[in-house]
Write a protein that holds these residues in place. Structure first.
Motif: not given
Ligand code: SF4
Length: 303
Positions: A213, A215, A261, A264, A280
């Motif tokens: 993930k 971000h 991801r 974030g 996003k």
């Protein structure tokens, strides 16, 4: 077709349909906030500890799961679910208590998996003994806050653990049958440029992780980062630079690692900066365009 391996593709192939995560807040705290490891927490951590806005600490775990399932079932026609223990450090309790908490998540056979967010210094063997049992029947992910493999940065953001701790935790988890690791990476941490991000991606890729993930560092109200930002002591990335570094990460992780991801989001009322993190779809589109411009894809630069 994406130029990287989205987690949804993995889930669809494994379970035959889209699988939805249902977040719960089981009332944990964190040793990096309660004084056990440190006080104050990581510079970017706020009182919600990454809790999803719809979570209600006043409800039991079982009630939260049932409520969350109903929500996504009604909204998306969802049929299968992963229980996501997201807020704070979700392995920070004695093993017996952890089992009684996790057990509540399996309200029906439609809960096909569990994802447990935690820190590298909170996955001892007793904790893994408990979690490993769930892998006999379900997809089990430990979401590990690694953030970076650079100790100087980890100290600067007050993580309270080292990169060595992260790599040891990954090895310990991977020794257990069926357990999978998703490593969290933050791009744009203080003092880090593109080279440090690439080193983090490469080292994690080599460590055997199953998911990432990613971000961008963002600032929430009430955090140490907010104070640093107000005093001009914290620089944040522009959207274009974040997109380039996210693509750097993708190029430097193995093709089989699921990408869970790539940006974030934060509740608008709690977000200080940069405000672009809440766009996003635009960021995901820009990542697609950048990979195409580079004629590149996940794993292109792996060793
Ligand atoms: S480890 Fe997670 S919960 Fe603990 S202080 Fe850091 S961000 Fe917050």
């Amino acid at each position: 077709m994406k130029r990287y391996y989205p987690f949804n593709d993995y889930l669809k192939k494994k379970f035959g349909c889209k699988v939805y995560k249902v977040s719960v807040d089981a009332g944990f705290t964190c040793p990096n906030r309660d004084g056990t490891v440190a006080s104050g927490g990581c510079i970017y951590c706020d009182d919600a500890g990454s809790r999803a806005s719809y979570c209600d600490r006043g409800l039991s775990v079982r009630e939260q799961i049932l409520k969350g399932i109903e929500l996504v079932r009604n909204r998306y026609g969802a049929r299968k679910f992963i229980a996501y223990f997201q807020a704070f450090t979700n392995t920070y309790a004695p093993a017996a208590k952890l089992k009684s908490i996790y057990d509540q998540a399996f309200v029906s056979d439609d809960v096909v998996g569990i994802a447990i967010g935690t820190r590298p210094d909170c996955v001892g063997e007793e904790v893994l003994d408990v979690i490993e049992q769930y892998a006999l029947k379900r997809d089990v992910w430990i979401e590990l806050g690694v953030q970076t493999v650079h100790d100087r940065t980890l100290a600067a953001i007050n993580r309270g653990h080292t990169a060595g701790d992260s790599l040891s935790a990954i090895r310990a988890i991977k020794r257990r049958a069926g357990l999978k690791v998703c490593a969290h990476i933050i791009v744009g941490l203080p003092g880090e440029g593109a080279a440090e991000t690439i080193e983090t991606a490469r080292e994690l890729s080599d460590s055997g992780i199953d998911g990432v993930k990613v971000h961008c560092l963002h600032v929430l109200k009430g955090t140490i980062a907010e104070k640093m930002f107000a005093e001009g002591k914290l620089a944040l990335l522009a959207r274009e630079e974040y997109v380039r570094r996210a693509c750097d990460v993708l190029e430097n992780i193995r093709a089989g690692i699921t990408v869970q991801r790539l940006t974030g989001e934060a509740p608008a009322e709690r977000l200080v900066a940069p405000l672009w993190v809440n766009g996003k779809q635009r960021i995901l589109k820009m990542i697609d365009v950048e990979l195409e411009r580079r004629d590149s894809f996940q794993g292109k630069l792996t060793r």
